[in-house]
Design an enzyme around this catalytic site. Structure first.
Site, PDB file in Angstrom:
ATOM      1  N   CYS A 258       8.126 -26.029 -30.077  1.00 56.45           N
ATOM      2  CA  CYS A 258       7.926 -25.218 -28.866  1.00 56.45           C
ATOM      3  C   CYS A 258       7.254 -23.861 -29.085  1.00 56.45           C
ATOM      4  O   CYS A 258       6.238 -23.575 -28.461  1.00 56.45           O
ATOM      5  CB  CYS A 258       9.260 -25.023 -28.148  1.00 56.45           C
ATOM      6  SG  CYS A 258       9.853 -26.553 -27.423  1.00 56.45           S
ATOM      7  N   LYS A 261       3.373 -23.724 -29.814  1.00 61.09           N
ATOM      8  CA  LYS A 261       2.519 -24.210 -28.729  1.00 61.09           C
ATOM      9  C   LYS A 261       2.661 -23.339 -27.479  1.00 61.09           C
ATOM     10  O   LYS A 261       1.681 -23.119 -26.763  1.00 61.09           O
ATOM     11  CB  LYS A 261       2.797 -25.689 -28.423  1.00 61.09           C
ATOM     12  CG  LYS A 261       3.981 -25.952 -27.532  1.00 61.09           C
ATOM     13  CD  LYS A 261       4.035 -27.397 -27.083  1.00 61.09           C
ATOM     14  CE  LYS A 261       5.311 -27.690 -26.310  1.00 61.09           C
ATOM     15  NZ  LYS A 261       5.417 -27.005 -25.029  1.00 61.09           N
ATOM     16  N   LYS A 318      13.792 -26.777 -38.726  1.00 61.71           N
ATOM     17  CA  LYS A 318      15.016 -25.978 -38.723  1.00 61.71           C
ATOM     18  C   LYS A 318      16.163 -26.890 -39.124  1.00 61.71           C
ATOM     19  O   LYS A 318      15.971 -28.107 -39.203  1.00 61.71           O
ATOM     20  CB  LYS A 318      15.250 -25.350 -37.343  1.00 61.71           C
ATOM     21  CG  LYS A 318      15.490 -26.387 -36.238  1.00 61.71           C
ATOM     22  CD  LYS A 318      15.476 -25.767 -34.880  1.00 61.71           C
ATOM     23  CE  LYS A 318      16.811 -25.213 -34.507  1.00 61.71           C
ATOM     24  NZ  LYS A 318      16.932 -24.903 -33.074  1.00 61.71           N
ATOM     25  N   ARG A 325       7.639 -31.182 -36.351  1.00 66.21           N
ATOM     26  CA  ARG A 325       6.525 -30.531 -35.651  1.00 66.21           C
ATOM     27  C   ARG A 325       6.430 -29.054 -36.058  1.00 66.21           C
ATOM     28  O   ARG A 325       7.382 -28.305 -35.908  1.00 66.21           O
ATOM     29  CB  ARG A 325       6.689 -30.662 -34.129  1.00 66.21           C
ATOM     30  CG  ARG A 325       6.385 -32.084 -33.648  1.00 66.21           C
ATOM     31  CD  ARG A 325       6.576 -32.237 -32.160  1.00 66.21           C
ATOM     32  NE  ARG A 325       7.976 -32.365 -31.785  1.00 66.21           N
ATOM     33  CZ  ARG A 325       8.400 -32.644 -30.557  1.00 66.21           C
ATOM     34  NH1 ARG A 325       7.525 -32.818 -29.582  1.00 66.21           N
ATOM     35  NH2 ARG A 325       9.694 -32.759 -30.292  1.00 66.21           N
TER      36      ARG A 325
HETATM   37  N1  LIG Z   1      12.063 -30.217 -27.968  1.00 67.72           N
HETATM   38  C1  LIG Z   1      12.569 -29.078 -27.543  1.00 67.72           C
HETATM   39  O1  LIG Z   1      13.325 -28.401 -28.240  1.00 67.72           O
HETATM   40  C2  LIG Z   1      12.242 -28.560 -26.161  1.00 67.72           C
HETATM   41  C3  LIG Z   1      13.026 -27.557 -25.604  1.00 67.72           C
HETATM   42  C4  LIG Z   1      12.716 -27.090 -24.335  1.00 67.72           C
HETATM   43  C5  LIG Z   1      11.609 -27.593 -23.658  1.00 67.72           C
HETATM   44  N2  LIG Z   1      10.863 -28.565 -24.233  1.00 67.72           N
HETATM   45  C6  LIG Z   1       9.719 -29.107 -23.478  1.00 67.72           C
HETATM   46  O2  LIG Z   1      10.111 -30.373 -22.955  1.00 67.72           O
HETATM   47  C7  LIG Z   1       8.980 -31.274 -22.968  1.00 67.72           C
HETATM   48  C8  LIG Z   1       9.340 -32.508 -23.767  1.00 67.72           C
HETATM   49  O3  LIG Z   1       9.554 -32.110 -25.110  1.00 67.72           O
HETATM   50  P1  LIG Z   1      10.176 -33.113 -26.195  1.00 67.72           P
HETATM   51  O4  LIG Z   1      10.345 -32.352 -27.435  1.00 67.72           O
HETATM   52  O5  LIG Z   1      11.323 -33.834 -25.591  1.00 67.72           O
HETATM   53  O6  LIG Z   1       8.949 -34.135 -26.351  1.00 67.72           O
HETATM   54  P2  LIG Z   1       8.882 -35.472 -27.194  1.00 67.72           P
HETATM   55  O7  LIG Z   1       7.511 -35.539 -27.729  1.00 67.72           O
HETATM   56  O8  LIG Z   1      10.046 -35.575 -28.104  1.00 67.72           O
HETATM   57  O9  LIG Z   1       9.066 -36.608 -26.095  1.00 67.72           O
HETATM   58  C9  LIG Z   1       8.130 -36.850 -25.083  1.00 67.72           C
HETATM   59  C10 LIG Z   1       8.276 -38.312 -24.671  1.00 67.72           C
HETATM   60  O10 LIG Z   1       7.436 -38.552 -23.540  1.00 67.72           O
HETATM   61  C11 LIG Z   1       6.935 -39.877 -23.661  1.00 67.72           C
HETATM   62  N3  LIG Z   1       5.769 -40.044 -22.793  1.00 67.72           N
HETATM   63  C12 LIG Z   1       4.516 -39.573 -22.958  1.00 67.72           C
HETATM   64  N4  LIG Z   1       3.733 -39.962 -21.935  1.00 67.72           N
HETATM   65  C13 LIG Z   1       4.522 -40.680 -21.098  1.00 67.72           C
HETATM   66  C14 LIG Z   1       4.272 -41.335 -19.848  1.00 67.72           C
HETATM   67  N5  LIG Z   1       3.081 -41.318 -19.266  1.00 67.72           N
HETATM   68  N6  LIG Z   1       5.303 -41.995 -19.261  1.00 67.72           N
HETATM   69  C15 LIG Z   1       6.527 -42.022 -19.867  1.00 67.72           C
HETATM   70  N7  LIG Z   1       6.811 -41.426 -21.020  1.00 67.72           N
HETATM   71  C16 LIG Z   1       5.803 -40.753 -21.636  1.00 67.72           C
HETATM   72  C17 LIG Z   1       6.627 -40.006 -25.135  1.00 67.72           C
HETATM   73  O11 LIG Z   1       6.515 -41.352 -25.515  1.00 67.72           O
HETATM   74  C18 LIG Z   1       7.829 -39.295 -25.754  1.00 67.72           C
HETATM   75  O12 LIG Z   1       8.876 -40.189 -26.035  1.00 67.72           O
HETATM   76  C19 LIG Z   1       7.824 -30.460 -23.535  1.00 67.72           C
HETATM   77  O13 LIG Z   1       7.078 -29.905 -22.485  1.00 67.72           O
HETATM   78  C20 LIG Z   1       8.502 -29.371 -24.325  1.00 67.72           C
HETATM   79  O14 LIG Z   1       7.715 -28.208 -24.435  1.00 67.72           O
HETATM   80  C21 LIG Z   1      11.164 -29.077 -25.457  1.00 67.72           C
END
Ligand SMILES: NC(=O)c1ccc[n+]([C@@H]2O[C@H](COP(=O)([O-])OP(=O)(O)OC[C@H]3O[C@@H](n4cnc5c(N)ncnc54)[C@H](O)[C@@H]3O)[C@@H](O)[C@H]2O)c1
Length: 429
Positions: A258, A261, A318, A325
């Site tokens: 996060c 990016k 971490k 990532r």
């Molecule tokens: N990981 C964190 O700690 C965190 C914390 C807060 C906010 N976020 C935000 O939350 C969002 C998700 O992050 P994440 O880490 O869970 O991502 P991630 O990459 O772990 O998971 C994203 C999922 O979305 C799926 N996906 C992609 N395109 C798709 C579609 N068209 N239909 C259905 N599924 C689809 C992927 O296959 C993947 O499994 C991001 O915007 C991130 O910035 C993440």
């Protein structure tokens, strides 16, 4: 309520399981068939403490299921939550293609009055793009909202069940009411704002935390010039309530899925609106060059990296996650390889993931700290997993000069020195 969560990554699975635990009927949807097959079997495809237990518990109640079918998942949903990834493009912009693809896929199955909630981190104004796509296909009325996520990997289940606040960005009273009701069991402050403010708040929070890390790294660099110890400086500034003693992590810079990016997106956005002369561009630049700078600096202290056997302890970004990532190891290991060091890596959970991510660097991944340090000229304690911090390095000290790089200032320098290592921290002697 009937809830669909689109995207079953770190955020999606945790959110789906937590909403199911409130008694709602939740369907998690992903286009990644392998991920969904694993979740259906009750196996979380990544490491997150406590998540698999919660998943199995909620699957057993019948409240939580998974699918790859938009038709099945969306047709009955009162609330459709989008939690797909929004990674950086090469210019630093948030890539919204996954969000828009998911929006397009769900648009034809929406039921009358459903609320489409964007949980992914997206730039302010993104809801109009979502609306435009939905309006093209949807034959029913729908509502839009933005509910950014603040969980931290490694403590994601705890954070989701015990959030400091829930931020709801919407424009209509009944949407605020329904989404407040959804989060009522959390017994936390619900902050109701516009969608743009909710989206901006997420970037502001992450950029602020990244700023704290960059700030204390700058202080640490200055400490190196004058014999002061950044950890003592932190102890001395923390009691001032305006400053606070929490969240000070001098080290190799921020990483993870996060902060890098989100700071890049804020920097990119600021340039596009003519506000590019700012902190965010500089923070991004300072953080991007930090690892190179530190490794060059250590090179002088250890007599160069060439030919050195280096044990890198902690490969994930971490502790308590296997997420690679923007992990420091993904920069440190190729850098060391390029500088002709031999590298052995260890991580309690991310060993396999690391093998794929830094495949070309000649990294050898081993399954114990003991094995990792057995020939080491230099030990780099890169990530503060409990196991790495608690290990008895006195028992593995070799009969040769060995350096101990404490990349997160987690160790007591006098103990490491007593064991016979040359201690090198960050911003401390
Ligand atoms: N990981 C964190 O700690 C965190 C914390 C807060 C906010 N976020 C935000 O939350 C969002 C998700 O992050 P994440 O880490 O869970 O991502 P991630 O990459 O772990 O998971 C994203 C999922 O979305 C799926 N996906 C992609 N395109 C798709 C579609 N068209 N239909 C259905 N599924 C689809 C992927 O296959 C993947 O499994 C991001 O915007 C991130 O910035 C993440």
């Amino acid at each position: 309520m009937k809830i669909t969560v689109i995207g079953t990554g770190f955020v999606g699975v945790v959110s789906a399981a937590v909403y199911a635990s409130f008694g709602h009927t939740v369907v998690g949807l992903d286009i990644d068939e392998k991920k969904v097959a694993s979740l259906i079997k009750g196996k979380v495809p990544f490491y997150e403490p406590g998540l698999e237990e919660l998943l199995l518990e909620q699957q057993a109640t019948g409240n939580l299921s998974f699918t790859t079918s938009y038709a099945t998942a969306v047709a009955n949903a009162d609330i459709v939550i989008i939690a797909v990834g929004t990674p950086s493009t090469p210019e630093g912009k948030a890539n919204l293609s996954y969000l828009y693809a998911a929006t397009k896929s769900l648009s034809k199955y929406l039921k009358e009055g459903a609320i489409v909630v964007v949980k992914s981190t997206v730039p302010p104004g993104t809801l109009s793009g979502v609306d435009e796509i939905l309006a093209k296909t949807a034959t029913v009325g729908y509502e839009l909202a933005s509910v950014p996520e603040f969980l931290k990997e490694g403590t994601a289940v705890y954070d989701t069940l015990n959030p400091d606040r829930v931020v709801i960005g919407a424009t209509k009273k009944h949407v605020f009411e329904i989404l407040s009701e959804l989060h009522r069991p959390l017994n936390t402050t619900v902050i109701k704002v516009s969608p743009e403010s909710a989206q901006m708040a997420k970037y502001a929070a992450n950029a602020y935390l990244a700023t704290r890390i960059t700030f204390i790294n700058q202080i640490a660099d200055l400490c190196e010039h004058n014999g002061s110890d950044v950890q003592e400086v932190i102890t001395a500034i923390g009691p001032d309530k305006r400053v606070g003693g929490h969240y000070w992590y001098p080290g190799f810079g921020y990483g993870g899925s996060c902060f890098p990016k989100d700071v890049k997106e804020l920097a990119y956005y600021s340039r596009t609106v003519g506000e590019g002369h700012n902190l965010f561009n500089k923070i991004n630049e300072l953080n991007s060059e930090r690892i190179d700078r530190l490794l060059l600096n250590y090179a002088e202290k250890i007599g160069g990296w060439k030919g050195k056997h280096v044990a890198v302890l902690g490969l994930s970004f971490k502790p308590n996650t296997d997420d690679m990532r923007e992990a420091p190891s993904t920069k440190v290991i190729p850098w060391l390889a390029e500088n002709k060091a031999t590298i052995v890596g260890f991580d309690p959970k991310a060993g396999d993931a690391a093998k794929t991510v830094v495949a070309d660097s000649g990294l050898k991944v081993v399954t114990s700290i003991k094995e990792a340090v057995k020939d080491a000229d230099v030990i780099i304690a890169l990530i503060e997993w409990d196991e790495i911090v608690a290990f008895d390095y006195g028992a593995t000290k070799l009969d040769k000069k060995q350096f101990f790089i404490d990349a997160r200032n987690q160790f007591n320098p006098s103990i490491i020195t007593k064991w016979g290592y040359e201690y090198l921290g960050v911003g401390r002697e």
